[in-house]
Scaffold this active site. Structure first.
Site, short mmCIF file in Angstrom:
data_model
loop_
_atom_site.label_atom_id
_atom_site.label_comp_id
_atom_site.label_asym_id
_atom_site.label_seq_id
_atom_site.Cartn_x
_atom_site.Cartn_y
_atom_site.Cartn_z
N TRP A 99 4.98 -2.91 0.82
CA TRP A 99 5.00 -1.89 1.89
C TRP A 99 4.16 -0.69 1.48
O TRP A 99 3.43 -0.13 2.30
CB TRP A 99 6.44 -1.48 2.22
CG TRP A 99 7.25 -2.63 2.75
CD1 TRP A 99 8.35 -3.20 2.19
CD2 TRP A 99 6.99 -3.37 3.96
NE1 TRP A 99 8.79 -4.24 2.97
CE2 TRP A 99 7.99 -4.37 4.05
CE3 TRP A 99 6.02 -3.31 4.96
CZ2 TRP A 99 8.04 -5.28 5.11
CZ3 TRP A 99 6.07 -4.21 6.02
CH2 TRP A 99 7.08 -5.19 6.08
N ASP A 166 8.88 6.59 2.59
CA ASP A 166 9.32 5.47 3.42
C ASP A 166 10.71 5.10 2.90
O ASP A 166 10.85 4.59 1.79
CB ASP A 166 8.33 4.31 3.25
CG ASP A 166 8.78 3.04 3.96
OD1 ASP A 166 9.88 3.03 4.53
OD2 ASP A 166 8.02 2.05 3.92
N LYS A 190 17.06 -2.14 8.79
CA LYS A 190 17.62 -2.51 7.49
C LYS A 190 19.01 -1.90 7.31
O LYS A 190 19.95 -2.58 6.95
CB LYS A 190 16.72 -2.06 6.34
CG LYS A 190 15.24 -2.38 6.50
CD LYS A 190 14.90 -3.82 6.17
CE LYS A 190 13.54 -4.27 6.64
NZ LYS A 190 12.41 -3.45 6.28
C1 LIG Z 1 10.86 -3.50 6.53
C2 LIG Z 1 10.09 -2.41 5.90
C3 LIG Z 1 8.96 -1.85 6.51
C4 LIG Z 1 8.38 -2.37 7.81
O1 LIG Z 1 9.10 -1.93 8.88
P1 LIG Z 1 8.66 -2.29 10.39
O2 LIG Z 1 9.67 -1.53 11.17
O3 LIG Z 1 8.77 -3.77 10.53
O4 LIG Z 1 7.28 -1.82 10.59
C5 LIG Z 1 8.33 -0.80 5.88
N1 LIG Z 1 8.78 -0.32 4.72
C6 LIG Z 1 9.86 -0.83 4.09
C7 LIG Z 1 10.31 -0.24 2.79
C8 LIG Z 1 10.54 -1.89 4.67
O5 LIG Z 1 11.62 -2.41 4.06
#
Ligand SMILES: *Cc1c(COP(=O)(O)O)cnc(C)c1O
Length: 357
Positions: A99, A166, A190
């Site tokens: 990511w 993030d 998540k």
């Molecule tokens: C799942 C995830 C993403 C991607 O998220 P989307 O909503 O599918 O774009 C980005 N960063 C992390 C740390 C993730 O676990």
């Protein structure tokens, strides 16, 4: 019977959150209409949005001067919106996994990207240390929890430049000092709600520092000024996030979440260390409380599929590891009950009894 859901994302939601969402899908607060079929600008949905933003601030203890937004596009769109809005010349990034790499790729469209630390040399199984954050960077970007590799930054670090994180896969899993961050963002799917909504929490003073023109929908100001209602927000996912926030508050807030999460993670990590058949992939100091990654001991390599079948018979799903690590991954987000973790530990023990002893 509900399965033990170890999926990495979209992932488990609390039972009560799903039940209350189902009620609101039929009839929101007894108004005689579904939350899916009312105007986002009407008072009933406005109340949902207001409470979701207020509870987010309350539970996470967000200081004055920050805005909470609920947007579309996923965390992946934030990989682009962050530099679009905030990168004037140069930004620093920590490369801790897939990511982070995707975030870096987008930032390069907007300016110079300095990767100041990386764990790519060991398939991202640790969090880099000893890096220096350049004081002339516009911001420093980190991924707090690396969902795929099972590593996590659990401290809120000091940074001489705005810290951007993030936090997709560990938001609300522990108390966080939001004042140390300029911006945090994540996809809801998540640890917060269903797929389809993305949260962004930004400190007001970060805005207005780049000279480029920003398309309306990609400009944070648009969404702040319109209370996340510039266009139609993902109403139903926002509602489910609200239910999760209520559930966290009812359970005792983030201290309680942290305690539960540490307890669950310890149960599995201890078993991985004890069990002859499995080996953890993340370095001990870096390992995540949210995603526990492990592989088969090479002596038992052929039994990988056997183990997955064995867990399936025990009503467990989502344990197959990501292809870039292999093996297994148990995602044990906030909503995962300790009973499911105990069931997994028992299954690992049984498997060892059956094949290794
Ligand atoms: C799942 C995830 C993403 C991607 O998220 P989307 O909503 O599918 O774009 C980005 N960063 C992390 C740390 C993730 O676990």
């Amino acid at each position: 019977m509900k399965k033990h859901n170890f999926s990495a994302g979209p992932s488990i939601l609390a039972k009560e959150v799903i039940e209350n969402t189902a009620k609101a899908v039929n009839d929101l607060n007894g108004i005689g209409l579904s939350v899916m079929e009312i105007s986002h600008r009407g008072k009933d949905f406005q109340a949902v949005m207001d409470e979701a933003q207020a509870l987010f601030k309350e539970i996470l203890n967000v200081p004055e001067g920050y805005h909470v937004m609920f947007l579309g596009g996923g965390a992946s769109l934030q990989f682009c919106m962050v530099p679009y809005n905030l990168l004037a010349l140069k930004a620093a990034y920590l490369e801790t996994g897939s990511w982070a790499k995707k975030a870096i790729k987008e930032a390069k469209f907007f300016g110079t990207v300095e990767i100041i630390g990386s764990s790519a040399d060991n398939n991202f199984n640790y969090i880099p240390r000893g890096y220096v954050i350049p004081e002339d960077a516009d911001y420093f970007h980190i991924t707090t929890n690396n969902t795929i590799f099972g590593t996590q930054i659990k401290e809120d670090m000091d940074s001489p430049v705005p810290l951007i994180a993030d936090v997709s896969s560990d938001i609300l899993s522990r108390p966080m000092d939001v004042s140390k961050y300029g911006l945090i963002y994540g996809g809801a799917q998540k640890n917060l709600g269903p797929a389809g909504v993305t949260f962004v929490i930004i400190r007001e003073d970060l805005l207005g520092k780049v000279s480029r023109q920003i398309p309306t929908m990609l400009d944070y100001k648009t969404h702040i000024e319109n209370g996340s209602m510039f266009n139609t927000p993902p109403c139903l996912p926002v509602y489910t996030c609200l239910e999760t926030l209520r559930w966290i508050k009812k359970l005792g807030g983030l201290e309680k979440m942290k305690q539960r999460n540490e307890e669950k993670a310890k149960l599995i990590y201890d078993e991985i260390e004890r069990n002859l058949m499995f080996i953890g992939t993340a370095e001990k100091e870096s390992r995540s409380d949210m995603n526990v990654c492990f592989v088969m001991n090479p002596d038992f390599k052929d039994l990988e599929k056997e183990f997955l079948d064995f867990t399936a018979q025990k009503n467990m799903v989502g344990l197959k590891g990501h292809r870039s690590v292999g093996g297994f991954r148990a995602s044990i987000y906030n909503a995962m009950p300790v009973e499911s973790v105990k069931a997994l530990v028992e299954t690992m023990k049984e498997f060892e009894q059956k094949y290794a002893k």
